[in-house]
Design an enzyme around this catalytic site. Structure first.
Site, PDB file in Angstrom:
ATOM      1  N   SER A  20     -18.553 -12.676  -8.647  1.00 42.87           N
ATOM      2  CA  SER A  20     -19.157 -13.389  -7.529  1.00 42.87           C
ATOM      3  C   SER A  20     -20.474 -13.974  -7.993  1.00 42.87           C
ATOM      4  CB  SER A  20     -19.401 -12.419  -6.375  1.00 42.87           C
ATOM      5  OG  SER A  20     -20.363 -12.982  -5.499  1.00 42.87           O
ATOM      6  N   HIS A  45     -15.655 -16.395  -7.793  1.00 44.72           N
ATOM      7  CA  HIS A  45     -15.774 -16.204  -6.342  1.00 44.72           C
ATOM      8  C   HIS A  45     -17.120 -16.788  -5.897  1.00 44.72           C
ATOM      9  CE1 HIS A  45     -15.014 -13.876  -2.579  1.00 44.72           C
ATOM     10  NE2 HIS A  45     -16.321 -13.654  -2.575  1.00 44.72           N
ATOM     11  N   ASP A  47     -19.655 -17.415  -2.619  1.00 38.85           N
ATOM     12  CA  ASP A  47     -19.954 -16.929  -1.274  1.00 38.85           C
ATOM     13  C   ASP A  47     -20.777 -17.954  -0.505  1.00 38.85           C
ATOM     14  OD1 ASP A  47     -18.865 -14.179  -1.177  1.00 38.85           O
ATOM     15  OD2 ASP A  47     -20.161 -13.919  -2.934  1.00 38.85           O
ATOM     16  N   MET A  49     -22.654 -18.765   2.837  1.00 40.88           N
ATOM     17  CA  MET A  49     -23.226 -18.107   4.017  1.00 40.88           C
ATOM     18  C   MET A  49     -24.151 -19.073   4.750  1.00 40.88           C
ATOM     19  SD  MET A  49     -24.222 -14.384   2.491  1.00 40.88           S
ATOM     20  CE  MET A  49     -23.242 -13.564   1.227  1.00 40.88           C
ATOM     21  N   HIS A  78     -15.307 -18.196  -0.416  1.00 44.00           N
ATOM     22  CA  HIS A  78     -15.327 -17.232   0.701  1.00 44.00           C
ATOM     23  C   HIS A  78     -16.303 -17.762   1.746  1.00 44.00           C
ATOM     24  CE1 HIS A  78     -16.598 -12.802   1.861  1.00 44.00           C
ATOM     25  NE2 HIS A  78     -16.071 -13.455   2.871  1.00 44.00           N
ATOM     26  N   MET A 149     -12.890  -6.860   3.412  1.00 44.21           N
ATOM     27  CA  MET A 149     -14.284  -6.614   3.038  1.00 44.21           C
ATOM     28  C   MET A 149     -14.507  -5.108   2.947  1.00 44.21           C
ATOM     29  SD  MET A 149     -15.728  -9.530   2.606  1.00 44.21           S
ATOM     30  CE  MET A 149     -17.376  -8.889   2.253  1.00 44.21           C
ATOM     31  N   ASP A 184     -13.764  -6.984  -1.583  1.00 39.87           N
ATOM     32  CA  ASP A 184     -15.060  -7.611  -1.858  1.00 39.87           C
ATOM     33  C   ASP A 184     -16.176  -6.761  -1.254  1.00 39.87           C
ATOM     34  OD1 ASP A 184     -17.188  -9.330  -2.260  1.00 39.87           O
ATOM     35  OD2 ASP A 184     -16.428 -10.926  -0.950  1.00 39.87           O
TER      36      ASP A 184
HETATM   37  C1  DX5 Z   1     -20.990 -10.083   0.207  1.00 35.63           C
HETATM   38  C2  DX5 Z   1     -20.233 -11.074  -0.646  1.00 35.63           C
HETATM   39  C3  DX5 Z   1     -19.802 -10.533  -1.968  1.00 35.63           C
HETATM   40  C4  DX5 Z   1     -20.920 -10.071  -2.869  1.00 35.63           C
HETATM   41  C5  DX5 Z   1     -20.429  -8.901  -3.655  1.00 35.63           C
HETATM   42  O1  DX5 Z   1     -21.122 -10.585   1.503  1.00 35.63           O
HETATM   43  O2  DX5 Z   1     -19.063 -11.514   0.036  1.00 35.63           O
HETATM   44  O3  DX5 Z   1     -18.940 -11.430  -2.636  1.00 35.63           O
HETATM   45  O4  DX5 Z   1     -21.350 -11.017  -3.801  1.00 35.63           O
HETATM   46  O5  DX5 Z   1     -21.484  -8.341  -4.372  1.00 35.63           O
HETATM   47  P1  DX5 Z   1     -21.384  -6.819  -4.862  1.00 35.63           P
HETATM   48  O6  DX5 Z   1     -20.226  -6.732  -5.801  1.00 35.63           O
HETATM   49  O7  DX5 Z   1     -22.697  -6.589  -5.541  1.00 35.63           O
HETATM   50  O8  DX5 Z   1     -21.194  -5.969  -3.638  1.00 35.63           O
HETATM   51 ZN    ZN Z   2     -17.510 -12.700  -1.107  1.00 37.43          ZN
END
Ligand code: DX5
Ligand code: ZN
Length: 230
Positions: A20, A45, A47, A49, A78, A149, A184
């Site tokens: 990620s 991956h 993310d 947000m 994601h 999740m 994840d």
């Molecule tokens: C959290 C994200 C993840 C995050 C995971 O909301 O969706 O993809 O980057 O990071 P780790 O592996 O450190 O939990």
């Molecule tokens: Zn994610």
């Protein structure tokens, strides 16, 4: 589905570790992507947000496009955003090969999942840890993958929530083999084995790769651990 989708390849390659980018050094994005690619990553991956569906804000189309220019690896986007249907086609145009949306964010999951497939990407539905399987059951036939999740979304580096494991087992029983299960949040050397044993095939890892000195070694160790627990 499958036309233009990397899902069949991923299935054959499973277990798949997905770094990620959330925790990478964005000042050296090209170097970071090359390092995980050379370290054996098969998918990245990303993310997204929006500061609304989740409290944190990350990045949007520009970084997805940049990643697309840097690598040919499939990009797994994601979406942790309100009203993802508005943006799906733009993310696919930006380079996403897999797109996932949260059940908690979509009033009409079927139409968004169909939209993702119509755009030519693989469609995934995401459930937060407290969301029961019954919330997504009716839409599983419209999914190419399901993301469970294992932390509340918003931040990297959180602690793995083991209460999600029974849900992963139930999902694996419900889903046909061709629909992959992704996990994840808090996935690391201590937690990846239990997720693999529960039936997950795709493992997102932020800190367990980008907060370690040797990305290739971390990716290899995680993959071996996942393999040994299946
Ligand atoms: C959290 C994200 C993840 C995050 C995971 O909301 O969706 O993809 O980057 O990071 P780790 O592996 O450190 O939990
Ligand atoms: Zn994610």
């Amino acid at each position: 589905m499958e036309t233009g989708s990397p899902l069949a390849t991923l299935r054959a390659a499973s277990p798949v570790i997905l770094p990620s980018l959330l925790l990478c050094d964005f000042g050296n994005l090209e170097h970071e992507i090359r390092a995980v690619e050379e370290g054996g990553a098969q998918v990245l991956h990303l993310d997204i947000m929006d500061g609304h569906f989740v409290p944190n804000i990350t990045y949007g189309f520009t970084i997805v496009e940049a990643a697309r220019r840097i690598t040919d690896l499939p990009l797994d986007v994601h979406l942790m955003i309100t009203d993802p249907a508005r943006y799906v086609s733009r993310f696919v145009e930006a380079g996403a090969a897999l797109v996932s949306v949260h059940i908690e964010a979509v009033p009409d999951p079927r139409s968004v999942l169909d939209q993702i497939r119509e755009c030519g990407a693989a469609a995934g539905l995401v459930l937060n840890p407290p969301t029961p399987l019954s919330a997504v059951e009716a839409y599983l036939v419209h999914c190419d993958f399901v993301l469970a999740m294992t932390v509340m979304p918003g931040y990297g580096g959180q602690e793995f929530d083991a209460t999600v494991l029974p849900k992963i087992r139930d999902l694996r029983r419900l889903l046909p083999a061709e629909v992959l299960i992704e996990v994840d949040g808090g996935i690391n050397a201590q937690t990846i084995g239990t997720c693999a044993a529960a039936g997950a095939e795709m493992f997102v890892t932020g800190s367990a790769v980008f907060r370690t000195p040797d990305y290739a070694a971390s990716l290899r160790d995680l993959q071996n651990l996942a393999k040994s627990k299946r």
